[in-house]
Structure formats: structure tokens, C-alpha cells
Write an enzyme that holds these catalytic residues in place. Structure first.
Site, PDB file in Angstrom:
ATOM      1  N   THR A 102      38.014  45.222  28.997  1.00  0.00           N
ATOM      2  CA  THR A 102      38.390  45.307  30.402  1.00  0.00           C
ATOM      3  C   THR A 102      38.066  46.664  31.016  1.00  0.00           C
ATOM      4  O   THR A 102      37.955  46.787  32.228  1.00  0.00           O
ATOM      5  CB  THR A 102      39.893  45.059  30.532  1.00  0.00           C
ATOM      6  OG1 THR A 102      40.546  45.887  29.549  1.00  0.00           O
ATOM      7  CG2 THR A 102      40.234  43.626  30.224  1.00  0.00           C
TER       8      THR A 102
ATOM      9  N   LYS B  66      33.065  50.093  39.344  1.00  0.00           N
ATOM     10  CA  LYS B  66      32.094  49.475  38.444  1.00  0.00           C
ATOM     11  C   LYS B  66      32.791  48.497  37.480  1.00  0.00           C
ATOM     12  O   LYS B  66      32.391  47.335  37.370  1.00  0.00           O
ATOM     13  CB  LYS B  66      31.402  50.587  37.648  1.00  0.00           C
ATOM     14  CG  LYS B  66      30.054  50.216  37.099  1.00  0.00           C
ATOM     15  CD  LYS B  66      29.444  51.381  36.328  1.00  0.00           C
ATOM     16  CE  LYS B  66      28.496  52.180  37.185  1.00  0.00           C
ATOM     17  NZ  LYS B  66      27.615  53.075  36.384  1.00  0.00           N
TER      18      LYS B  66
ATOM     19  N   GLU C  73      42.647  38.596  35.536  1.00  0.00           N
ATOM     20  CA  GLU C  73      42.766  37.147  35.611  1.00  0.00           C
ATOM     21  C   GLU C  73      42.506  36.525  36.971  1.00  0.00           C
ATOM     22  O   GLU C  73      42.035  35.398  37.079  1.00  0.00           O
ATOM     23  CB  GLU C  73      44.138  36.737  35.060  1.00  0.00           C
ATOM     24  CG  GLU C  73      44.139  37.050  33.585  1.00  0.00           C
ATOM     25  CD  GLU C  73      45.485  37.052  32.907  1.00  0.00           C
ATOM     26  OE1 GLU C  73      45.816  36.017  32.329  1.00  0.00           O
ATOM     27  OE2 GLU C  73      46.173  38.074  32.921  1.00  0.00           O
TER      28      GLU C  73
END
Lengths: 774, 205
Positions: free
Chosen positions: A469, A668, A740
Site C-alpha cells: 500500500t 503517487k 478499499e
């Protein structure tokens, strides 16, 4: 001040990842390592009568075969301590008895000198069963459906306000449809893997996990060894998407075998084994009823979900959990029920609940907009909820209307024809669809340790992990700003259970949970240095007040007088110190159900709590009054699709997603996260499906040639935008998690675009060409 | 094609076809195919543990000559990961469906899980560990880093090796062609758009 937060810096672990230097669970160089090959059940229900291991034991290189006849006994996990991790199948600790409750369940593990020897020996093992008739087929077992307890994080599975049935009867417009979603499999690129090594009574485990702290707690609990003797590492994880959030049997089998055969053992699952033995998303059937007035305002929402779980644990996919808060309506009724099947246990998969739930609700919203002859974006804005009407609380921050506007512009919504099937691009039908995205902004108690070294660099230790992540990167940015150092002077270390307890990588909670204690610990270390300086006659800052000191590029200085300053290094060297340490714990939870009990006296955690009482950043953070707010992220997702009217093939041409997720910590990595969510949703909408044999209940689609996921050739143009307004209540950083939410509106946006292109409403995912031309 | 190669190699290595297929089939790489073959030809012994004679192969890996004495069943992927401890090459599916194990063999991109190490005698293998020159990243590695062409990083070595092979092939001229010719490399994190940007940058450099 250094301000790296928000800047799109390259991943700090990127160099290791592009050179092959990042080490994943199965890749540790362990002396004398043996290889474990699992043997899985070939029946779906029954008992193991006999396991013939004679031939296997005689084969070259075989060290032994571990079965229920000879393996160690395990302790049932207590399950009361939420911080101790969750074993995915509480009633099926591996190899503890002869019961078989699903196909592809562990029966034995062959351990040998090489992987080839272990696998060949495993293939010779003959298992005879006393086979029983399994419970297979989802719809066929609806008569056994029951009401479950609470969902993940204590989520309520039954919610009600007003009288949804009565309101439905008097509504000017109604829709009442059934939506179905199949079983999905996470298929993180790294298959589940564990290496276990015993050194006397001390255990070291290298595991592919989303929670080093959870695995440590569980191993300690189930193997009956003290936590301090259990060391877990997960420095790099090859994706998880929920499948490595709960702990699966491989994590236990490796230390069991290592103990039994007195050798370090590695168990690395085959891709096919991952499908049955390492989690999946449950199958659902959802009935959605909507009632609306002529003004387009919703008067009633009903969301009734049936999903399935195994016979060895209860997992509820809380598909309706967002339904009670996402739109304004005086009457709402949300229900969940479960059936039990002889399948491996489902578990969270990227946006558990919302992913499938928002799919059904958002397609229903499209159907209602159609009936009302209202623009679907306008229909959503008309029913915008200004507060959580179920919990009767304000949202911490919400800019959803702006998301719709910007997203509509980005996709070219004005080109959409309200009438389906009217727009063509060459031979292909063009369609546009929209859906709302949402996911709770979770935050839980977490701790961290900060160290400032005399050579000028700094380090953070936190027992969370980076599953891809970008946690290493964004936490380096958070820490660098707090230390007042450039990012290349800060090293963030994660994935080690000996570090202060950090959050599990699940529920989009890591950034919001570990960012504040990392920041507070770094500020605490700086404060210690400042206190030393102002008390030191030899310091140019001697006698100044702490609040008048600022940090900049490794120096502490008196307010705006950059000449009255010195470096951290100067202060520490003068004191003869090689480092200064500070620890911090922020005991903040956005889930009221979660118990934030203090750590036991004398524990390392209690020491951190004590130090945190004097940490100004922790105190300010914990004092923030959050009880009147609910925390959610929001977004608007749009799709443009092209459909071949003759073949039914679907090409997603463009996706636009505008997300309201609070502070963007790194543009990013944030953009990449949302793109990943979008493609997860696209897979869900168009191709992914784990199929079970209707007769014997075993998984048929057990590899990546049969379980299709999006590949390069499928990828549309993707436009990801952010609102970039900090959440004023979640934390001083203002960032909500984003792992999510990118999935949650995507399947519906694509499904709605397909309807707009073709006029055909397929309510059964995935929407494959056969269903479209049927 | 794959089976034929294996067969030739097996024969030349002094193993009979019957033994070889039995060994390969049970080793897992050919797990799906083996039972079918066995049934069709009746060659798979029922209760026989076959002796596995190790063989010696010489492979040039990233410019350095390696001599390996290995089990004939060892794939190039497992030889790299388990025997040479070069774990940069990843195992995602172990049967040619995900591309995580992509390496360059004699300049050609292949799935190292579908290639037996025994087939690599005299070959030149380039893995992710062999692309950078000291501290200087290969342009493709630098472009992946700059464009954030990954998240978890597990498919990345395969994507990069595949991309290097693709650019060398010179076949892909358009975005659609790059996408098509990179479709053997799955990225579950979904960084495809960034991977495309990275490849284009290197291609146009």
C-alpha cells in the site's frame, strides 16, 4: 519546515522492489531448511478413515509425514483479545482430528529435504475416507438461513429506522430486484507462505501476513508459548487484499512440523491450494427494494442479504452496512442472514461488505433513476445524506457532491444519452454509468518508537506492515516532517513483532492508525532534544522556552532567528549521547465497539502508555472530541464502456474516480491504490468467479487460467482525482485510509454503463458476454 | 512444445521417457497434464518410487558461470530461488499463468517455472538481479520506480524482465500492442497504467 507529506515521492522501498532485493516470506535463507508439501482433502465432507504414508516415508529425502495421528495438539484460541489476531477457522485447527468439512482442507504435510521430494512423496499418499453427503449449492440451502451475530468490528447486521414496508406501499415509484454475486478469490500474487524455525523453546516465523502482531498473538495462544518467545517477521508482503488478514493453517503447520521433525520448515502454498485453504469472498444474494416520491426523494430502502459461511467459523459479509448511511431516507431496513455450506471459510476481501453491497444498492439506484426519468447523478445528489441518519451523527467531513461534479466532467457525462442503446461508436454501443463509493474510515490504537541518532539520522519502529500500500513511504514522510528532517535521513522499519504494536493492514486503517503515534513519537524525541538544549548553558538556545523553538532540516532554532540554532547532533554529542528515544501510543478508535482497555501492568505496552501521558501530541490527539462524528470516505466513480451488440463482448474504455479521502499523503501511491481498487472492481464486474462443482462442492476454477483477473490488455484509461481536503477530526494528519474505497462503486458503475449501452440489465455478476446476449 | 522439449532433454540426459514423465509429472510443474498422459499411455508406474539421478548443468547467470548438480525435476525458477538463493525471481502460480517468474534466457523472455534447469545447459540467463550495473539501475527499473509501476512488488521482477524483453523484440508500437504483449504478466495490485507509462518512457528514450 520540511514538508514532505503530500509530495509524490518515489516509494522508499521501490529500489529494493525493482532490483529483486525485497525479501518475502518464502525467501529467507535458513540453514538446514526442510520443505513441507501439504496434502489436501479430495472429498467435501466426511471422515478420514486411513492415511497410507508407508510409501511416502520410504521415498528419497523424506523426513516425515505429519498427520492427525502424530502431530502436536493445539490450544483453542481464546478469541477474546481483538489484538491477538483472528484465526480464520476457529473450529478447524489443522490436523487435530479426522473430520473433513470442505474440499481442499489440510489432511497431512510431507516434509522432505527438497521441495521436489516433498511434492512427489505427497502425491503417493493414499487417503481413504468415510464420505458423507456434503451441503453444497448456495440457493438450494436458503431454507437453512439464520440470523448471524455482529459483523467485522462489531458491525450491526440488522438495522432499522421508520417503517420501510409501509413506506414502500405508499411510494409513487418502487423497484424491487434481486442481485447476485459469486465467490471471489483474492489471488494476491504471492501465495501464502510460512517459514518456521525453533531455537529451543523460542520460535521465529516468517509469514505472509497482514498482521505481524496478530500472528504473534495467535501463535503464542495456539501453540501455548509466551509471546516474548514468538518472533514474527513480514518485511515485504506480496499483496493480501484481506486474504492474509486472518491467519490460516499454513502459519500453524510450519511451526508444528518444525517442532515435530526438529528442522526449520517452509510451507509455500501452490496457487491451486490458495483457492481452498486461504480464504475467499462469500457468495451473496441481495434483494433491494427502493421507494421514491415523484420529486425523486427516497422514502424507503430495503436491503436483505443472504451470504454463506463454512461449518467451522462464521463470517458475515455485511453487504447492507453502508445502506443505512449512504442516502437520506426516513425508512430503512437492513437484514443479513447466513447459510452454512461445506466450503472453506470466507474472510474479508478488499472492502468486505461495501464491495458487493454497494454494487447491489448502486445498480438499484440506477434502476430507480431510470423509472423516475431522472439523471442518475442528479438522483444521487437529490438523496445526498448530510448526516448519518441511522447513527444520528455528523460526518467528520464529506465532499461527495463535488466528487459527482468533477467525475461527471472527467468522464464526459454530458455525452450520455438517457435512453439506453442510442449511442454508437462504429459498430459498438456506448454506455456511461455512475455509482457512489464509500468505505468507513477506521482508526485503532497503535504505538511507535522514534529514535534520533547523534549522526543526524532518525528511525521509526512500528509493528504494522506494508502489504504494498505504501506504508513505508508515507510513514517516512510523516516521520520526516515531525523530525524536521529530509526523507532520506529517516528510516521506517515495519513488519517485526518485536516493535511497538501497530495496526493490522485491514479495514483501510493503517495510515490513520499508525501515522499519529509515529508523528507523536518523532515529536517526542525532538522535544527531548529541545529540552536538553534549553537546559544546557553551552547551547545557543539556553534558557529559551520550548514553545519558541522550531525544527528545520535537522536543526533546532529560536523561532525566526535562524542564527540562534544548533543541530540535533550538536546537542547529543555535547551530552555524550549516541541517540535519543521516544515512544508513543495513541489510544483512539473510530469504532465505538472496540474496547480500548489499558495494557497490563509491567508490559512493554504499559511503558509506552505511561510515556504517552507526557507526550503533547498524543494528549492533543486523544483529547479531540470524536463522539459526535462518524468517519467515512466517499467518492464518485464513472465508467464508459463499449459493447459489441452481436458478440456481447465488453470493453471498458475509461474510468473516472474522484475520491474524498481527507489529506492525500502521497499523490503517487494514493493514485496507484485507487487504480488498484478500480481494477479489483472491474474484475468483479466482468470476469472473476470462483465456481464450485454443483455435485461434489469442490472448487473447479482453481487457477489463473480459469479464475480470470484483469490483465494489461483489459485496462482502460483511468483518471483518478482527489478532493484533498483534510479530515479535521480523524487525526492531526487528516488522512483517511484508501485501500478499499476504490473497489466499492466500480462494479455498479460498469454494470450501469452496460445497461446504458445496451438496455439490458444483468443482475448477476460477473457480467459475461453469454449473459448479455442471452 | 514444452513437453517435446522436456522429452528431448530427458533422453539426452540418459533418462528414459517413461521415468522422465513420471518424475516430471509428479513434481508438480506438470501436475495437471501428467495424470492425463499417464492414463493415455499407461506409462505412470503405480507404486514405484523412481530413483532420481542428479545431473550437472552449466548455466551462465547474469554473466557469471554457475555449475549446478541438481535433481532433474528442478525448474529454472526453483534452481534460482532454492538452490542459488536468487529470490528476485518470483513464484506466483508455478505453471505459466501469471508471469511473476519471467526471466530472459538467451535474450528471450520465458516463464522460468515452465523451464527445467536441466534444459538450460550452456544458456545465458538474465534475472532481475542482473539488470542493474552496480548502483545504476537499468533504465526499465528506473522507469518503474519513477512511474510507480508496482505496489506490493511481487510481480515486479517479472514485469520488468518481460518489459525489457518486449522492448528488445521491437514488436510493440502502440499502447494497445504493449498491453497485449505484456498480458502474460499479471499485476493484482493493478499498477498496469503506470507500468505502461514506464515501458513507453524506455521505448521512446
Amino acid at each position: 519546515m520540511n514538508e514532505s507529506l503530500g509530495k509524490p515521492i518515489d516509494r522508499v522501498d521501490g529500489r529494493l522492489k525493482v532490483t529483486g532485493g525485497a525479501t518475502y516470506a518464502a525467501e529467507y535463507k535458513i540453514k538446514n531448511l526442510a520443505y513441507g508439501a501439504p496434502v489436501l482433502s479430495t472429498i467435501t465432507k466426511g471422515r478420514v478413515k486411513n492415511i497410507d504414508i508407508q510409501q511416502a516415508e520410504k521415498m528419497p529425502g523424506v523426513i516425515g509425514v505429519m498427520t492427525s495421528e502424530n502431530c502436536m495438539m493445539l490450544h483453542t484460541p481464546s478469541g477474546s483479545d481483538p489484538g491477538s489476531g483472528k484465526f480464520a477457522e476457529k473450529d478447524l485447527l489443522p490436523l487435530q482430528n479426522d473430520r473433513v468439512l470442505y474440499g481442499g482442507q489440510y489432511i497431512a504435510v510431507v516434509v522432505a529435504e527438497t521441495a521436489e521430494q516433498a511434492e512427489q512423496a505427497a502425491a503417493t499418499i493414499k487417503v481413504t475416507y468415510d464420505e458423507q453427503k456434503p451441503v453444497v449449492g448456495f440457493e438450494a440451502n436458503f431454507s437453512t438461513a439464520y440470523q448471524p451475530g455482529s459483523g467485522l468490528g462489531g458491525a450491526k447486521t440488522q438495522e432499522k429506522r421508520g417503517d420501510a414496508d409501509a413506506a414502500m406501499q405508499s411510494a409513487a415509484f418502487t423497484t424491487d430486484e434481486t442481485y447476485t454475486t459469486p465467490v471471489y478469490s483474492h489471488n494476491a500474487m504471492e501465495p501464502h507462505a510460512t517459514i518456521a524455525e525453533w531455537n529451543g523453546d523460542k520460535l521465529t516465523v516468517y509469514d505472509a501476513t497482514q498482521s505481524v502482531m496478530g500472528v504473534q498473538g495467535l501463535l503464542s495462544n495456539i501453540l501455548g508459548i509466551p509471546k516474548e518467545n514468538t518472533q514474527v517477521y513480514a518485511l515485504y508482503i506480496g499483496g493480501g487484499f484481506g486474504s492474509k488478514g486472518f491467519t490460516w493453517a499454513n502459519t500453524l503447520l510450519a511451526p508444528m512440523a518444525a517442532k515435530q521433525f526438529n528442522r526449520p520448515v517452509k510451507i509455500e502454498l501452490k496457487r491451486q491450494q490458495v483457492f481452498s485453504a486461504a480464504g475467499r469472498r462469500t457468495q451473496t444474494q441481495q434483494k433491494i427494494g427502493l421507494g421514491a416520491g415523484v420529486d425523486g426523494k427516497l422514502t424507503s430502502i430495503k436491503h436483505d442479504t443472504i451470504s454463506e459461511t463454512s461449518f467451522v467459523d462464521e463470517f458475515v459479509e455485511t453487504a447492507g452496512v453502508a445502506t443505512s448511511m449512504i442516502y437520506s431516507s426516513p425508512n430503512v431496513e437492513v437484514k443479513h442472514s447466513l447459510v452454512r455450506l461445506n466450503r472453506g471459510t470466507p474472510c474479508p476481501m478488499r472492502a468486505p461488505g461495501e464491495s458487493v453491497g454497494m454494487y447491489a444498492l448502486e445498480v438499484a439506484m440506477d434502476e430507480m433513476a431510470n423509472k423516475l426519468k431522472m439523471d442518475p447523478v442528479q438522483f444521487r445528489i437529490t438523496n445526498h445524506s448530510d448526516m448519518d441518519e441511522q447513527k444520528k451523527k455528523q460526518f467528520s467531513s464529506k465532499y461527495l457532491k463535488e466528487c459527482y461534479q468533477r467525475g461527471a466532467e472527467a468522464i464526459g457525462w454530458s455525452n450520455r444519452s438517457a435512453e439506453p442503446g442510442m449511442t454508437k461508436q462504429g459498430n459498438l454501443l456506448v454506455g456511461y454509468g455512475v455509482a457512489t463509493a464509500t468505505y468507513p474510515a477506521n482508526r485503532s490504537a497503535s504505538s511507535a518508537k522514534a529514535t534520533l541518532f547523534a549522526d543526524g539520522h532518525a528511525e521509526i519502529l512500528c509493528g504494522t506492515q506494508d502489504i504494498g500500500t505504501g506504508t513505508y513511504t508515507v510513514m517516512t514522510q510523516v516521520a520526516a516532517d515531525a523530525f524536521g528532517l529530509p526523507v532520506d535521513q529517516v528510516k521506517v522499519k515495519l513488519g517485526d513483532s518485536s516493535y511497538p504494536k501497530g495496526a493490522q493492514s485491514g479495514g483501510s486503517q493503517v495510515s490513520a492508525s499508525v501515522g499519529p503515534p509515529i508523528r507523536a513519537a518523532a515529536l517526542g524525541a525532538v522535544s527531548k532534544v529541545v529540552k536538553m538544549a534549553i537546559a544546557d548553558e553551552k547551547s545557543p538556545l539556553y534558557g529559551k522556552k520550548e514553545e519558541d523553538i522550531v525544527v528545520n532540516s535537522g536543526r533546532i532554532q529560536f523561532k525566526d532567528h535562524s542564527n540562534t540554532s544548533e543541530s540535533f547532533t550538536d546537542v547529543l554529542r555535547r551530552k555524550g549521547l549516541d541517540k535519543v528515544e521516544a515512544q508513543a501510543k495513541t489510544n483512539v478508535s473510530t469504532r465505538q465497539q472496540q474496547d480500548a482497555a489499558p495494557a497490563p501492568d509491567g508490559s512493554p505496552e504499559a511503558k509506552i502508555e505511561a510515556e504517552s501521558k507526557t507526550n503533547a501530541a498524543v494528549q492533543a490527539d486523544e483529547k479531540t472530541d470524536r463522539k459526535d462524528y462518524v468517519f467515512h470516505s466517499f467518492g464518485a466513480q464513472f465508467a464508459k464502456v463499449l459493447v459489441d451488440p452481436d458478440l456481447g463482448t465488453i470493453r471498458v474504455e475509461k474510468i473516472a474516480s474522484v475520491m474524498d479521502i481527507g489529506t492525500v499523503m502521497n499523490l503517487k501511491t494514493a493514485t496507484n491504490q485507487i487504480m488498484g481498487g478500480i481494477l479489483f472492481g472491474m474484475g468483479m464486474a466482468l470476469m472473476e468467479e470462483t465456481k464450485y462443482d454443483p455435485n461434489n462442492g469442490r472448487i473447479v476454477t482453481r487457477d489463473l487460467a480459469q479464475y480470470l483477473v484483469p490483465v494489461h490488455a483489459d485496462i482502460p484509461e483511468i483518471d483518478v482525482q482527489f478532493i484533498e481536503k483534510p479530515d479535521p477530526f480523524i487525526s492531526p494528519i487528516g488522512a483517511r485510509g484508501i485501500g478499499e474505497i476504490g473497489v466499492t462503486g466500480m462494479a455498479a458503475a460498469i454494470a450501469n454503463a452496460i445497461y446504458n449501452a445496451t438496455g439490458k440489465r444483468v443482475r448477476d455478476l460477473p457480467i459475461t458476454p453469454d449473459k448479455l446476449i442471452a | 512444445m514444452e513437453e517435446k522439449d522436456k522429452e528431448n532433454n530427458g533422453s539426452s540426459g540418459g533418462t528414459t521417457r517413461r521415468q522422465f514423465l513420471g518424475q516430471v509429472g509428479l513434481a508438480g510443474a506438470g501436475l495437471q497434464l501428467a495424470p492425463l498422459l499417464a492414463k493415455a499411455t499407461g506409462i505412470l508406474p503405480d507404486n514405484e518410487a523412481l530413483p532420481i539421478e542428479p545431473i550437472t548443468v552449466n548455466i551462465m547467470i547474469n554473466g557469471s558461470q554457475k555449475t549446478l548438480t541438481i535433481d532433474t525435476r528442478v525448474t529454472l525458477l526453483d534452481a534460482l530461488r532454492e538452490k542459488l538463493m536468487m529470490t528476485g525471481t518470483k513464484k506466483g502460480c508455478d505453471h505459466g499463468q501469471c508471469g511473476a517468474c519471467t526471466v530472459l534466457v538467451d535474450g528471450r523472455r520465458i516463464n522460468s517455472c515452465l523451464h527445467l534447469a536441466a534444459m538450460c545447459e550452456g544458456s545465458e540467463v538474465t534475472t532481475i538481479e542482473g539488470l542493474a550495473k552496480g548502483d545504476d539501475l537499468h533504465p526499465m527499473q528506473a522507469a518503474f520506480l519513477k512511474h510507480d509501476g508496482f505496489q506490493c512488488g511481487y510481480c515486479t521482477p517479472g514485469q520488468i524482465c518481460s518489459a525489457v524483453g518486449l522492448v528488445k523484440e521491437g514488436r510493440a508500437k502502440t499502447d494497445a500492442e504493449i498491453r497485449e504483449l505484456m498480458s502474460g504478466n499479471i499485476c493484482r495490485c493493478g499498477a498496469y497504467q503506470n507500468i505502461l507509462a514506464a515501458i513507453k518512457e524506455v521505448q521512446n528514450a
